[in-house]
Write an enzyme that holds these catalytic residues in place. Structure first.
Site, short mmCIF file in Angstrom:
data_model
loop_
_atom_site.label_atom_id
_atom_site.label_comp_id
_atom_site.label_asym_id
_atom_site.label_seq_id
_atom_site.Cartn_x
_atom_site.Cartn_y
_atom_site.Cartn_z
CB CYS A 140 8.20 -12.39 -81.18
SG CYS A 140 6.70 -12.87 -81.79
CG ASP A 158 -1.18 -14.89 -78.17
OD1 ASP A 158 -0.92 -14.06 -79.25
OD2 ASP A 158 -0.49 -15.57 -77.61
#
Length: 651
Positions: free
Chosen positions: A2, A100
């Site tokens: 990201c 996560d």
């Protein structure tokens, strides 16, 4: 994978313009085209661009804890998150997602700053704790994922995954850092913690930065470092078996994905080993991607095909013309600051190919640094044996004189190219290694810079980067010392930077199993003789892979991921490099001796010398000035209001 951005007010809870956050966030759209998320509150703003890999339905960011007192934006993967979830649940934490990302939030609540010690993976994140009025920035141990930050004069902090996000803020001064320029022309990249701008910094690998509102800013804190001890007494057979087991585990962790996954396959031992380990743990054919070149001198696809055939992979190959030099401006915009590794061209293309077939790709990066795989490692050890015979006081005048007067012979057989060896023998070990990896060596940089630029440098030398890391290495072993320097400089500033920007340009996540930090720590305990044996680098890896890979894959001469820059600058790029060096933005900076620039171009074009590396670095610096530094400088004030805008300002 990201992109993250943010703004934080260190002095209070001033209003933050959401439009500024959006502008910063959208500059990184390529890093995460699947989803966009923002959080804006008094004194804090966080933005996120998501490439969905794990927990596709509920892993959106920014992500909060149960009472919304802690919020995070995160780039990367935590490979041991499945083990941490039950541990944190047993400690009383409640999970609302299977991501996560949420593991980091609860790890912060449980362990505070020490949470990073529990994380296994690649990561860069920013976490805001409202109760503690604390901003916590962190970067993974080996610098796989980037994180840039700056403190503005008004007390606002800005940060992001790429430097372009900081530039889009509009308040970051664009004064060029002369010491960063010196480092760039020596190394071809700007090593941590500098950026090209004096006002911005990179968070170094294995570091965190904790900032509390109302308190003086701290310096980044190092939470991890590797120690090369060479003290492991394991037998060679057991070392080979353990290495295979460790790589298998690292690969297995990196195969966790809810989207299509594959691997780069160059035909070298590193990527081939990763593919072999993947094939052994996959019920489906592994997707593999290779780039071929129309020039056989640069093409390794026949070796990649051998591995693909052996493991029956689903193999994709795309041919790239060796005259694929139209990417110069694209790369300048992609890297945001000068970056001179020409292998960025094929890396960009192989990521482009891979993204057509997968969203996640495993690579073999990190092996050379950890296992003594570069030819320069072997040359350094040979020079060290000679340096140990004579004291520096004798070597410096003797070999220094020979190095000055011996002719440069780029095209002669290696045993006749003694100039560089003489120069190396006249130096300390660290100075010699720096000399061996420099693009513009010390004498060349002395000729390159103008008198005014030298005055601004005030005696600063890029070699101080290596000397600083050498002092922290805590080892006298010649191989271990240069491996440590490589891990702190070349691996992070060159290799990881190249792969991150090239992959993220195509919204592709790349995972590096050979950079798993427990594996790196274990390899650092192995004696140097298990890494370099005679003239064979990565010896223990090659022996361990003999049952898994063809002999000619492992024991052929290393090619590297190269493009024919030398030929380009004598042919199709000759006029372009001449215009860029002599008439482009470089000519107006005042940084360079124009007569020396002309000499570089003419001597290379005539075939008298090979200046392809220096010329490529100059070409990329000019492209940076033209495409990044001045391209949208109007949105970023670099001069006082009553001064005319300048092309280049330096600190």
């Amino acid at each position: 994978m990201c992109g993250i951005v943010g703004l934080w007010d260190s002095r209070g809870k001033r209003h933050i313009d959401g439009g500024v956050l959006v502008r910063m966030n959208e500059s990184q759209h390529h890093r995460g085209p699947d989803e966009t998320g923002t959080h804006v509150a008094p004194g804090i703003a966080l933005g996120h661009k998501r490439l969905s890999i794990i927990d596709l339905k509920t892993g959106q960011q920014p992500l909060f804890n149960e009472d919304h007192s802690v919020v995070i934006v995160f780039n990367g993967e935590i490979y041991n998150y499945r083990e941490l979830i039950p541990e944190l649940t047993a400690l009383g934490h409640t999970f609302r997602t299977r991501s996560d990302t949420e593991v980091i939030v609860h790890a912060w609540e449980q362990w505070g700053e020490a949470c990073v010690d529990r994380l296994r993976g690649m990561f860069a994140f920013a976490l805001w704790d409202e109760r503690q009025q604390t901003l916590f920035l962190a970067r993974d141990r080996l610098g796989v994922k980037p994180l840039f930050y700056a403190q503005l004069p008004d007390g606002m902090w800005i940060f992001g995954s790429e430097l372009k996000s900081l530039l889009r803020h509009g308040g970051l001064k664009r004064d060029l850092d002369v010491q960063a320029i010196e480092e760039y022309f020596a190394l071809g990249y700007i090593p941590e913690p500098r950026t090209i701008y004096t006002s911005a910094r990179k968070l170094p690998p294995g570091h965190t930065l904790l900032l509390r509102r109302g308190q003086p800013a701290r310096e980044p804190r190092q939470y991890w470092d590797v120690r090369f001890t060479g003290a492991n007494t394991i037998s060679e057979a057991d070392a080979q078996a353990e290495l295979v087991a460790r790589i298998q585990e690292s690969v297995r962790l990196r195969m966790i994905s809810e989207v299509p996954l594959g691997a780069f396959l160059s035909g070298g031992v590193d990527s081939s080993a990763v593919v072999a380990m993947m094939a052994g743990q996959s019920s489906e054919p592994v997707n593999t991607c290779s780039i071929s070149f129309d020039d056989p001198a640069y093409d390794e696809t026949r070796y990649a095909q051998q591995v693909a055939d052996r493991y029956r992979t689903r193999h994709f190959v795309e041919q790239v013309a060796t005259d694929d030099f139209d990417l110069v401006d694209t790369l300048a915009e992609l890297y945001d600051e000068p970056y001179a590794d020409s292998s960025a061209v094929p890396t960009y293309r192989v990521c482009q190919l891979a993204r057509r077939h997968v969203t996640v790709a495993l690579s073999g990066d990190g092996s050379d640094e950890n296992l003594g795989g570069y030819r320069r490692h072997m040359y350094h050890l040979g020079e060290e044996r000679l340096r140990s015979i004579l004291p520096l006081g004798v070597r410096r005048p003797l070999f220094g004189t020979l190095g000055r007067w011996y002719p440069k012979a780029d095209r002669a057989p290696r045993f006749l190219r003694a100039k560089s060896t003489f120069q190396a023998l006249s130096r300390t070990s660290v100075e010699a290694y720096f000399h061996s990896v420099s693009i513009f060596r010390d004498d060349m940089r002395a000729s390159l810079y103008s008198p005014e630029f030298k005055r601004r440098l005030a005696g600063y030398r890029a070699a101080e980067v290596f000397e600083r890391h050498a002092r922290a290495a805590q080892t006298d072993d010649p191989l271990s010392l240069v491996q440590y320097i490589d891990l702190q400089t070349y691996l992070v500033g060159d290799i990881n930077t190249k792969v991150d920007r090239a992959s993220m340009a195509h919204a592709l996540e790349v995972r590096e199993p050979l950079m798993d930090h427990p594996l790196v720590e274990w390899l650092a305990t192995l004696p140097a003789g298990m890494k370099i044996r005679g003239t064979e680098g990565k010896w223990v890896l090659k022996k361990a892979m003999e049952p898994h890979l063809p002999h000619n894959i492992m024991y052929r001469r290393k090619m590297g991921f190269a493009v024919p820059v030398e030929r380009w600058f004598r042919g199709p790029l000759r006029e372009r490099v001449q215009a860029a060096v002599m008439d482009g933005e470089l000519a107006h900076t005042g940084f360079f001796d124009r007569a020396y620039l002309k000499q570089l171009v003419e001597h290379h074009a005539s075939g008298r010398r090979d200046y392809s590396g220096p010329l490529w670095s100059l070409l990329m610096f000019e492209a940076f000035l033209r495409r990044v530094h001045t391209a949208d400088a109007g949105s970023t004030p670099t001069t006082a209001a009553n001064e005319p805008p300048a092309l280049v300002r330096v600190a």
